[in-house]
Scaffold this motif. Sequence first.
Motif, PDB file in Angstrom:
ATOM      1  N   LYS A  62       0.809  -1.207   0.000  1.00 38.60           N
ATOM      2  CA  LYS A  62       0.000   0.000   0.000  1.00 38.60           C
ATOM      3  C   LYS A  62       0.850   1.268   0.000  1.00 38.60           C
ATOM      4  O   LYS A  62       0.461   2.293  -0.548  1.00 38.60           O
ATOM      5  CB  LYS A  62      -0.933   0.000   1.209  1.00 38.60           C
ATOM      6  CG  LYS A  62      -2.001  -1.088   1.153  1.00 38.60           C
ATOM      7  CD  LYS A  62      -2.925  -1.002   2.361  1.00 38.60           C
ATOM      8  CE  LYS A  62      -4.010  -2.070   2.291  1.00 38.60           C
ATOM      9  NZ  LYS A  62      -4.932  -2.010   3.465  1.00 38.60           N
ATOM     10  N   LYS A  63       2.010   1.220   0.629  1.00 38.43           N
ATOM     11  CA  LYS A  63       2.881   2.392   0.680  1.00 38.43           C
ATOM     12  C   LYS A  63       3.613   2.638  -0.638  1.00 38.43           C
ATOM     13  O   LYS A  63       4.155   3.717  -0.848  1.00 38.43           O
ATOM     14  CB  LYS A  63       3.911   2.224   1.802  1.00 38.43           C
ATOM     15  CG  LYS A  63       3.321   2.281   3.195  1.00 38.43           C
ATOM     16  CD  LYS A  63       4.431   2.201   4.237  1.00 38.43           C
ATOM     17  CE  LYS A  63       3.887   2.316   5.647  1.00 38.43           C
ATOM     18  NZ  LYS A  63       4.975   2.248   6.662  1.00 38.43           N
ATOM     19  N   GLY A  64       3.656   1.628  -1.494  1.00 34.61           N
ATOM     20  CA  GLY A  64       4.366   1.771  -2.761  1.00 34.61           C
ATOM     21  C   GLY A  64       5.869   1.707  -2.614  1.00 34.61           C
ATOM     22  O   GLY A  64       6.603   2.146  -3.503  1.00 34.61           O
ATOM     23  N   THR A  65       6.372   1.147  -1.520  1.00 41.47           N
ATOM     24  CA  THR A  65       7.814   1.056  -1.298  1.00 41.47           C
ATOM     25  C   THR A  65       8.427  -0.217  -1.879  1.00 41.47           C
ATOM     26  O   THR A  65       9.646  -0.345  -1.917  1.00 41.47           O
ATOM     27  CB  THR A  65       8.118   1.120   0.206  1.00 41.47           C
ATOM     28  OG1 THR A  65       7.394   0.076   0.885  1.00 41.47           O
ATOM     29  CG2 THR A  65       7.706   2.468   0.781  1.00 41.47           C
ATOM     30  N   THR A  66       7.585  -1.131  -2.312  1.00 39.06           N
ATOM     31  CA  THR A  66       8.047  -2.328  -3.004  1.00 39.06           C
ATOM     32  C   THR A  66       7.296  -2.405  -4.326  1.00 39.06           C
ATOM     33  O   THR A  66       6.058  -2.421  -4.334  1.00 39.06           O
ATOM     34  CB  THR A  66       7.792  -3.595  -2.178  1.00 39.06           C
ATOM     35  OG1 THR A  66       8.475  -3.485  -0.926  1.00 39.06           O
ATOM     36  CG2 THR A  66       8.302  -4.824  -2.909  1.00 39.06           C
ATOM     37  N   PHE A  67       8.042  -2.446  -5.441  1.00 37.53           N
ATOM     38  CA  PHE A  67       7.369  -2.342  -6.726  1.00 37.53           C
ATOM     39  C   PHE A  67       8.222  -2.948  -7.833  1.00 37.53           C
ATOM     40  O   PHE A  67       9.432  -3.193  -7.659  1.00 37.53           O
ATOM     41  CB  PHE A  67       7.051  -0.877  -7.057  1.00 37.53           C
ATOM     42  CG  PHE A  67       8.239   0.035  -7.000  1.00 37.53           C
ATOM     43  CD1 PHE A  67       9.023   0.283  -8.118  1.00 37.53           C
ATOM     44  CD2 PHE A  67       8.591   0.655  -5.810  1.00 37.53           C
ATOM     45  CE1 PHE A  67      10.118   1.123  -8.062  1.00 37.53           C
ATOM     46  CE2 PHE A  67       9.688   1.502  -5.732  1.00 37.53           C
ATOM     47  CZ  PHE A  67      10.454   1.733  -6.870  1.00 37.53           C
ATOM     48  N   LEU A  68       7.599  -3.151  -8.970  1.00 37.61           N
ATOM     49  CA  LEU A  68       8.253  -3.649 -10.170  1.00 37.61           C
ATOM     50  C   LEU A  68       8.203  -2.557 -11.218  1.00 37.61           C
ATOM     51  O   LEU A  68       7.134  -1.995 -11.498  1.00 37.61           O
ATOM     52  CB  LEU A  68       7.551  -4.911 -10.681  1.00 37.61           C
ATOM     53  CG  LEU A  68       8.139  -5.555 -11.943  1.00 37.61           C
ATOM     54  CD1 LEU A  68       9.478  -6.219 -11.619  1.00 37.61           C
ATOM     55  CD2 LEU A  68       7.166  -6.597 -12.523  1.00 37.61           C
ATOM     56  N   SER A  69       9.356  -2.237 -11.812  1.00 37.65           N
ATOM     57  CA  SER A  69       9.445  -1.229 -12.866  1.00 37.65           C
ATOM     58  C   SER A  69       9.804  -1.895 -14.184  1.00 37.65           C
ATOM     59  O   SER A  69      10.663  -2.785 -14.221  1.00 37.65           O
ATOM     60  CB  SER A  69      10.494  -0.171 -12.532  1.00 37.65           C
ATOM     61  OG  SER A  69      10.181   0.502 -11.343  1.00 37.65           O
ATOM     62  N   LEU A  70       9.154  -1.449 -15.247  1.00 36.90           N
ATOM     63  CA  LEU A  70       9.391  -2.026 -16.568  1.00 36.90           C
ATOM     64  C   LEU A  70       9.404  -0.929 -17.612  1.00 36.90           C
ATOM     65  O   LEU A  70       8.572  -0.020 -17.584  1.00 36.90           O
ATOM     66  CB  LEU A  70       8.308  -3.057 -16.887  1.00 36.90           C
ATOM     67  CG  LEU A  70       8.388  -3.794 -18.236  1.00 36.90           C
ATOM     68  CD1 LEU A  70       7.824  -5.207 -18.100  1.00 36.90           C
ATOM     69  CD2 LEU A  70       7.592  -3.042 -19.320  1.00 36.90           C
ATOM     70  N   GLU A  71      10.363  -0.988 -18.512  1.00 36.55           N
ATOM     71  CA  GLU A  71      10.404  -0.101 -19.677  1.00 36.55           C
ATOM     72  C   GLU A  71      10.805  -0.913 -20.896  1.00 36.55           C
ATOM     73  O   GLU A  71      11.913  -1.449 -20.956  1.00 36.55           O
ATOM     74  CB  GLU A  71      11.375   1.059 -19.477  1.00 36.55           C
ATOM     75  CG  GLU A  71      11.444   1.990 -20.678  1.00 36.55           C
ATOM     76  CD  GLU A  71      12.466   3.106 -20.521  1.00 36.55           C
ATOM     77  OE1 GLU A  71      12.869   3.671 -21.547  1.00 36.55           O
ATOM     78  OE2 GLU A  71      12.860   3.377 -19.366  1.00 36.55           O
ATOM     79  N   ALA A  72       9.903  -1.018 -21.858  1.00 38.49           N
ATOM     80  CA  ALA A  72      10.159  -1.748 -23.093  1.00 38.49           C
ATOM     81  C   ALA A  72      10.005  -0.793 -24.264  1.00 38.49           C
ATOM     82  O   ALA A  72       9.212   0.156 -24.215  1.00 38.49           O
ATOM     83  CB  ALA A  72       9.202  -2.927 -23.233  1.00 38.49           C
TER      84      ALA A  72
END
Length: 410
Positions: A62-72
Amino acid sequence: MNVKKYFAAVLFSVFSVFAFSAELSFFLGDNTDLKFNSEEYKEPILKQSEAFSALAKIPFNKKGTTFLSLEASISHSYEKIFGDNSNSENDFIADLNILKFSSIIECSAGKFFLDAGRLFLSDLSSAVFAQSIDGASAQFSTSWLDISVFGGYTGLLNLKNISIMNSSGYVWEPGDEDENDFYDFCAPYIAGGVKISFPYLLLNQTISLEGLGFLNTEGPADSPEDEDNRFYGTLRLDGPLAPMVFYGLSGTASSTDFSDFGFLGRANISLFPDFKSSSVTLSASYASGDRGPFVPFIGFTQITACLSADEPTYSGISKLLDETIYKGISKAGLSASIVPIDKLYCAIGGDAVFLDRADDAFDYYGFQVYGNAKYYLFSDFALTLSASHFAGDSSDSSRTEVAFNAVISF
């Protein structure tokens, strides 16, 4: 259920749960570039390119401190060389620029930043190592200390987007029979580094230290053997000199066996007057040649040092003059930027460039001027016009370039 189907089901479940809160953005860009080599303005080189990029950030809490980032991204470029030997080339590139899992962990002592996957990293000088890498990085940050480490592998990157120099200063490229349409594997190296920074240690001055190492290894690319591993050490100082005046000073030593050393020095002083978000910067850089106690400096990522037709890098190797190895290169100049009206950014600059091609002194190589104007027609639609001219000591090194770029984000 076999293993592949099991992992596919797990991934689908994860993305299904968090897809509702994902941040998505897309970029569509078009670029037209026209170059004239030499002062005669004959045989222009036209390059037309289009690119589409997709970015996503998927939080796992919920805090957004763990996330997955993707750029294709997927892009197409068409290059046409006019003249007696006119020819053209079409190129398609598909790439996964970033795919990383990130986590920010707070504690009483400070913050931990953890990244794993395909990430983009840059060294303190921004002239040795600036590219993507498959690996992991960790950083611990407090008000008075920053420590970061990283490790990774380059052999799975796309050669069409990243160029790596070997210890001799040349970039490996596959033969025609080995080239693929969308993706070619990069030269394989194991890379690692550690950086320590002391923010505002004394009189608001920041001191940073960094060590980098690159070890040749094996990979899917048919890369030639590079017998020398490379190591770099950098010391950087930066901070304010006075209100609205800031400086940056860095020195990098390079070596393959710790018996001979190359040197890269960079310095800049910037003034930020309280007038229309303007700035004025005086900068200088020097990459050593075989002079005095130094050997020629050679970086890792191919980074062009000036705007000439020869396109020498900070290693001093010329692309067009393959048999010429410049012993050193230096550059000094002045640049300025301003936002004269809302949504319009303008920048202009000029540099004098010198090459160490003789045993007695540096030779004047040329003078370059450049400028660009970027206008945000809307918040998600930007137009950029840029132009540059390199007046070389010979017509072979002179170049004039004009480019127009349009980017839409949604």
